[in-house]
Scaffold this motif. Structure first.
Motif, PDB file in Angstrom:
ATOM      1  N   LEU A 178      52.655  39.074  35.817  1.00  0.00           N
ATOM      2  CA  LEU A 178      52.128  38.703  34.815  1.00  0.00           C
ATOM      3  C   LEU A 178      50.706  39.478  34.815  1.00  0.00           C
ATOM      4  N   PRO A 179      50.500  40.393  33.580  1.00  0.00           N
ATOM      5  CA  PRO A 179      48.963  41.086  33.509  1.00  0.00           C
ATOM      6  C   PRO A 179      48.389  40.109  32.838  1.00  0.00           C
ATOM      7  N   HIS A 180      47.052  40.574  32.784  1.00  0.00           N
ATOM      8  CA  HIS A 180      45.877  39.606  32.225  1.00  0.00           C
ATOM      9  C   HIS A 180      46.418  39.359  30.790  1.00  0.00           C
ATOM     10  N   SER A 188      43.083  36.790  36.446  1.00  0.00           N
ATOM     11  CA  SER A 188      42.981  38.013  37.103  1.00  0.00           C
ATOM     12  C   SER A 188      43.642  39.310  36.096  1.00  0.00           C
ATOM     13  N   ALA A 189      43.402  40.385  36.597  1.00  0.00           N
ATOM     14  CA  ALA A 189      43.832  41.503  35.781  1.00  0.00           C
ATOM     15  C   ALA A 189      45.445  41.534  35.829  1.00  0.00           C
ATOM     16  N   ASP A 190      45.950  41.122  37.039  1.00  0.00           N
ATOM     17  CA  ASP A 190      47.387  41.168  37.353  1.00  0.00           C
ATOM     18  C   ASP A 190      47.581  40.133  38.224  1.00  0.00           C
ATOM     19  N   ALA A 191      48.905  39.497  38.002  1.00  0.00           N
ATOM     20  CA  ALA A 191      49.363  38.222  39.182  1.00  0.00           C
ATOM     21  C   ALA A 191      50.738  38.486  39.458  1.00  0.00           C
ATOM     22  N   LEU A 192      51.144  38.016  40.480  1.00  0.00           N
ATOM     23  CA  LEU A 192      52.438  38.227  41.008  1.00  0.00           C
ATOM     24  C   LEU A 192      52.806  37.015  41.909  1.00  0.00           C
ATOM     25  N   THR A 193      53.945  36.414  41.440  1.00  0.00           N
ATOM     26  CA  THR A 193      54.628  35.373  42.241  1.00  0.00           C
ATOM     27  C   THR A 193      56.092  35.518  42.567  1.00  0.00           C
ATOM     28  N   GLU A 194      56.153  35.199  44.018  1.00  0.00           N
ATOM     29  CA  GLU A 194      57.578  35.552  44.521  1.00  0.00           C
ATOM     30  C   GLU A 194      58.014  34.169  45.347  1.00  0.00           C
ATOM     31  N   ILE A 195      59.255  33.644  44.852  1.00  0.00           N
ATOM     32  CA  ILE A 195      59.837  32.574  45.421  1.00  0.00           C
ATOM     33  C   ILE A 195      60.995  32.925  46.203  1.00  0.00           C
TER      34      ILE A 195
END
Length: 259
Positions: A178-180, A188-195
């Motif tokens: 997800l970008p800002h 944040s400017a960019d966010a990443l989640t991994e599950i």
């Protein structure tokens, strides 16, 4: 849950594992970076109005900055303690090889400094121990930090199963970025989640696994959570979300213009 901008589903992994998990990545960042661009506009800073004079430009300044930002046990919650070794060697950082095995290598020249810490929620009441980690990386420029985020998505697609350390695997990975400004993401400017799923030769499995990374300016911050017997996904999410939020708040305080 984050609404995914980029969604990658990968096949489940198998095998047996047990050690510290990955904390950051970098396989394709350019090996030569220009000096930090601290005078240009700050269009990718999330909700931060950064002061260029407060941005680190040397290794010593970057290490001092990391000490201000990186999570401690209280950042995760009251039951979290240090693991041993507590801090990673700043002369190395994890890299995902072509064989999908994480290994320690010398940081790229695009990195000013990086450091990781290891934590644990001890086993109690018939529940297994939750292994946690946090990492802060300071790049020489925003471009280096952006490349690190881009490589993270590529690695999920390239390696559906990854070996963290000997006797420790993750698989069934799904990544969402997800970008800002998208989906309510404003930190944040960019966010990443991994599950995905985590398997350990000593703890068993599969158990829930989560990894989060965020980028702002020339910085990335990341947290990892590895579940255990009796631990829920919700419990893991609460621990990692709390620590990630704490680091992002510290980052903002460290670089924001002073009124």
């Amino acid at each position: 849950m984050l609404a995914p901008l980029v969604l990658v589903a990968c096949s489940s992994g198998g095998g047996s594992p047990g050690g510290e998990g990955r904390s950051t990545r970098a396989t394709g960042v350019a090996t030569s970076e220009p000096a930090p661009d601290i005078t240009s506009g700050i269009e990718d800073t999330g909700d931060i109005e950064a002061d260029p004079a407060r941005l680190p430009t040397s290794r010593d300044e970057a290490l001092a900055f990391i000490d201000l930002v990186i999570a401690d046990p209280a950042s995760f919650g009251p039951d979290v303690i240090r693991r041993s070794p507590y801090e990673s060697d700043p002369a190395t950082w994890p890299v995902l090889g072509t064989d999908c095995v994480w290994q320690q290598q010398k940081p790229l020249s695009s990195v000013l400094a990086t450091r990781g810490r290891s934590f644990e929620v001890p086993a109690a009441g018939g529940k297994g121990p939750v292994r946690l980690s946090a990492v802060v990386t300071v790049h020489r420029s925003r471009e280096g930090a952006r490349w690190e985020m881009a490589e993270s998505v590529e690695e999920t697609m390239r390696c559906p199963t990854q070996q963290l350390q000997k006797g420790e695997l993750i698989g069934s990975l799904v990544a969402a970025a997800l970008p800002h400004g998208e989906g309510g993401q404003v930190n944040s400017a960019d966010a990443l989640t991994e599950i995905g799923q985590y398997k350990s030769s000593t703890l068993g499995g599969p158990f829930p696994y989560v990894w989060q990374q965020a980028q702002t300016l020339q910085f990335t911050v990341a947290v990892t959570g590895k579940g255990a017997k009796g631990r829920t996904e919700e419990e893991l999410d609460e621990l990692t979300n709390q620590a990630q939020a704490a680091m992002l708040l510290r980052l903002k305080s460290a670089v924001e213009k002073q009124s």
